[in-house]
Design a protein around this motif. Structure first.
Motif, short mmCIF file in Angstrom:
data_model
loop_
_atom_site.label_atom_id
_atom_site.label_comp_id
_atom_site.label_asym_id
_atom_site.label_seq_id
_atom_site.Cartn_x
_atom_site.Cartn_y
_atom_site.Cartn_z
N SER A 19 -7.40 1.73 5.72
CA SER A 19 -7.11 0.32 5.12
C SER A 19 -9.15 -0.02 5.06
CB SER A 19 -5.77 -0.26 5.38
OG SER A 19 -5.41 0.33 5.26
N GLN B 137 0.94 -1.22 -0.24
CA GLN B 137 0.40 -0.32 -0.42
C GLN B 137 0.99 0.91 -0.34
OE1 GLN B 137 -0.50 -1.14 4.06
NE2 GLN B 137 -2.07 -3.03 3.26
N THR C 195 -6.89 -4.89 0.44
CA THR C 195 -5.43 -3.75 0.45
C THR C 195 -4.11 -4.52 0.68
OG1 THR C 195 -5.76 -3.53 2.71
CG2 THR C 195 -6.69 -2.05 1.49
#
Length: 488
Positions: free
Chosen positions: A237, A66, A341
Motif C-alpha cells: 500500500s 485491495q 488504496t
C-alpha cells in the motif's frame, strides 16, 4: 497476542455512537443508489481475471478494498494491486455521494462498524470478495532487485480474487514454508521495501495495538502485535501511494497525505530517552535506523516506540491544481505519498484514484473529481479526528468496565513515558491490559508497582498512582518486564 482474561460485564458502545453523532443509517435515496449501482466504465475495462489475486485483511472483514499478486523476477519484482473502483459506481453529486462526504470514512467500533458506504455496496457489489468478478483500478508496479520502483501504471480492469486470507493465517503459512503462490514473494518484497525505506530516512513506529474483543457476554482488551506479514502487506500500500503521488505531482493536480519533518527538539528528546533506557544511538544514525534495530522482545522497545510517536505529528491532506504545494513530503515515509488504496473505507481515495486513472490514460480529469479536491482536506481532517476519538473512547470504556471493581489494588506496570514538567506518566499494565495515566512521577522505562485509584465508566477514566518510596519488588519488576516482552 496477549489478552486480559477478566471480562467486563455486558454493555455495548451505543452511547459512543450517540456522543460522536455517528450516523447508523443511510437515506432511502442513498440506499437505492447503492443497490442499483452500475459500472459506468464497464466497456473500457481490460479483462484481467487471469491474475490470481488474493486479499489479506483482518478476520471476518467483508469490505475488501485491495487484492494483491507479487511476482519475483530475475530483475526484481512485479506487483499487481487491484483496488475497488468506487469512483466508477458512485454517482457524482448523487445522494450517496453527498452522504459519504458527510461521513468521510468507516468508523470501527468493537460491536460493529459505521460504514462509509451502504453494506450492500461496500461488503457486496464493490468488495473484492473471492471468486467474484469486480471492477477495479489495477496498479502494475515494477521494481528492481534492490526493491526500488522503476515503472508504474494504473488502469481500469475487471479482476477476480481467488482467495481471502487474514494476517495470522498467512503468517502461519509463511512460518510453515507454504505460502500461497500469489504471495510467495511477499516476504522478499516486504523486506527489500523496508530496507529501501531506511535508505530514504523513513520512520516505522510499530506499536502493538489495543483491541477490544468480545468475551462471552462482555468485552476484553487484547494487545495485538504486528505480524511480519502485516508489515510486508503494508509495504504494498505504501509503494502504491508513493507511485500515485508521483503521478499527481507530475501532472500538477491531486491530493497528498503529508507530514512535516520531526522538530529538532523532538529528535533530541528521543535521543535523551534512548540514553536513559540504555539504548545505543550511533553518531550520525537516523531515528528510523535506531528504531528499526530495536529488539522486538525488550520492554524498553515499547517505551522507546511510544516516545517516538512524538516525531509523527502534524499529518494533513493537501489538495492542489496547477501550483505544486510548498510541502509535498510525508516525513514518516520520507517521500511524497497519497491515499489511494482504501476507497470503500476512506472518502479521499476515490478522488485521488480518479485523478491517477485519468492522468495515466491521457484523458481529462472528470469535473466531479477535480472540483471536489479543495473540499477534501477539511473533510478528512474532521473525519480522522472523530475516528481517533471513537477508537480511544471504546478502549477507555472497556478498560474502566474491566477494572471498576479493583480500585485500590496494586499492579505491576511499565512506565512508557513521563509528561514534561508534570508529575504524571503513561503506564502499561499487562494483566488486565491497560495503558493509563499515572500520578506520582514514576521513572520512565522502568517496571514499577502502581495502585489503581480511579476506574469510572461514566467518564471512561482510569488512573493509577505511584509512590516513589514504595519502589517495586524485584519479582514484580521481572514479571512486569516479562509481561510486556510477551506482547511483542
Amino acid at each position: 497476542m496477549v489478552s486480559a482474561r477478566l471480562s467486563a460485564t455486558a454493555f455495548d458502545f451505543d452511547p459512543i455512537r450517540s456522543e460522536f453523532d455517528l450516523p447508523e443509517d443511510f437515506s432511502a435515496d442513498a440506499l437505492a443508489e447503492a443497490e442499483s449501482a452500475q459500472d459506468r466504465h464497464a466497456s473500457e475495462r481490460e479483462d484481467r481475471t487471469d491474475l490470481a489475486l488474493v486479499t489479506i485483511d483482518p478476520p471476518g472483514s467483508m469490505d475488501l478494498d485491495q487484492a494483491v499478486h507479487v511476482e519475483k523476477l530475475a530483475s526484481g519484482f512485479v506487483v499487481h494491486y487491484a483496488i475497488a473502483d468506487v469512483g466508477a459506481i458512485v454517482t457524482p453529486a448523487g445522494r450517496l455521494d453527498t452522504e459519504t462526504r458527510q461521513r468521510g470514512q468507516t468508523f470501527y467500533l468493537p460491536d460493529g462498524s459505521v460504514p462509509l458506504h451502504p453494506r450492500v455496496l461496500s461488503e457486496g457489489s464493490a468488495s473484492l470478495l473471492p471468486n467474484e468478478i469486480r471492477p477495479a483500478a489495477l496498479w502494475r508496479i515494477e521494481l528492481d532487485e534492490s526493491g526500488d520502483a522503476v515503472a508504474w501504471t494504473v488502469s481500469r480492469a475487471t479482476v477476480k480474487s481467488v482467495a481471502r486470507f487474514d494476517y495470522e493465517g498467512v503468517q502461519a503459512d509463511f512460518d510453515a514454508g507454504s505460502p500461497h503462490p500469489s504471495i510467495a514473494a511477499l516476504g522478499d518484497f516486504g523486506r527489500l521495501r523496508a530496507q529501501a525505506a531506511l535508505r530514504r530516512g523513513a520512520l516505522d513506529i510499530t506499536l502493538p495495538e489495543q483491541d477490544v474483543v468480545a468475551d462471552g457476554a462482555g468485552w476484553r482488551i487484547e494487545l495485538q502485535a504486528r505480524t511480519a506479514v502485516d508489515a510486508w502487506n503494508a509495504e504494498v500500500s505504501l509503494l502504491t501511494g508513493m507511485c500515485a503521488a508521483s503521478i499527481m505531482l507530475d501532472a500538477g493536480i491531486g491530493l497528498l497525505r503529508t507530514l512535516p519533518p520531526a522538530p529538532e527538539d523532538a529528535v533530541d528528546s528521543l535521543k535523551k530517552t534512548a540514553e536513559m533506557l540504555g539504548i545505543e544511538w550511533p553518531a550520525g544514525a537516523s531515528a528510523g535506523a535506531v528504531l528499526a534495530g530495536l529488539p522486538g522482545d525488550a520492554p524498553t522497545t515499547l517505551a522507546m516506540m511510544t516516545r517516538a510517536t512524538s516525531l509523527l505529528r502534524g499529518a494533513d491532506y493537501v489538495a492542489f491544481d496547477g501550483e505544486i504545494p510548498e510541502s509535498t513530503e510525508h516525513a514518516g515515509i520520507a517521500a511524497p505519498y497519497a491515499h489511494v488504496t482504501a476507497p470503500l473505507r476512506r472518502l479521499s481515495d476515490r478522488f485521488a484514484t480518479e485523478v491517477c486513472l485519468a492522468v495515466v490514460a491521457g484523458t481529462d480529469i472528470p469535473e466531479w473529481a477535480r472540483t471536489s479536491l479543495p473540499d477534501l482536506p477539511a473533510i478528512m481532517r474532521g473525519s480522522d479526528s472523530v475516528a481517533s476519538k471513537v477508537d480511544r473512547a471504546c478502549i477507555d470504556l472497556t478498560e474502566a468496565h474491566v477494572l471498576n471493581d479493583r480500585v485500590g489494588e496494586a499492579f505491576s506496570a511499565l512506565v512508557l513515558r513521563g509528561a514534561e514538567g508534570k508529575k504524571t506518566a503513561e503506564v502499561f499494565v499487562a494483566d488486565p491490559i491497560v495503558i493509563g495515566r499515572c500520578e506520582g512521577d514514576p521513572p520512565e522505562g522502568q517496571a514499577v508497582s502502581v495502585t489503581l485509584t480511579v476506574a469510572d465508566t461514566a467518564s471512561r477514566r482510569v488512573e493509577f498512582a505511584y509512590e516513589a518510596d514504595g519502589g517495586t519488588a524485584p519479582g514484580d519488576a521481572v514479571e512486569a518486564k516479562r509481561s510486556v516482552a510477551s506482547t511483542r
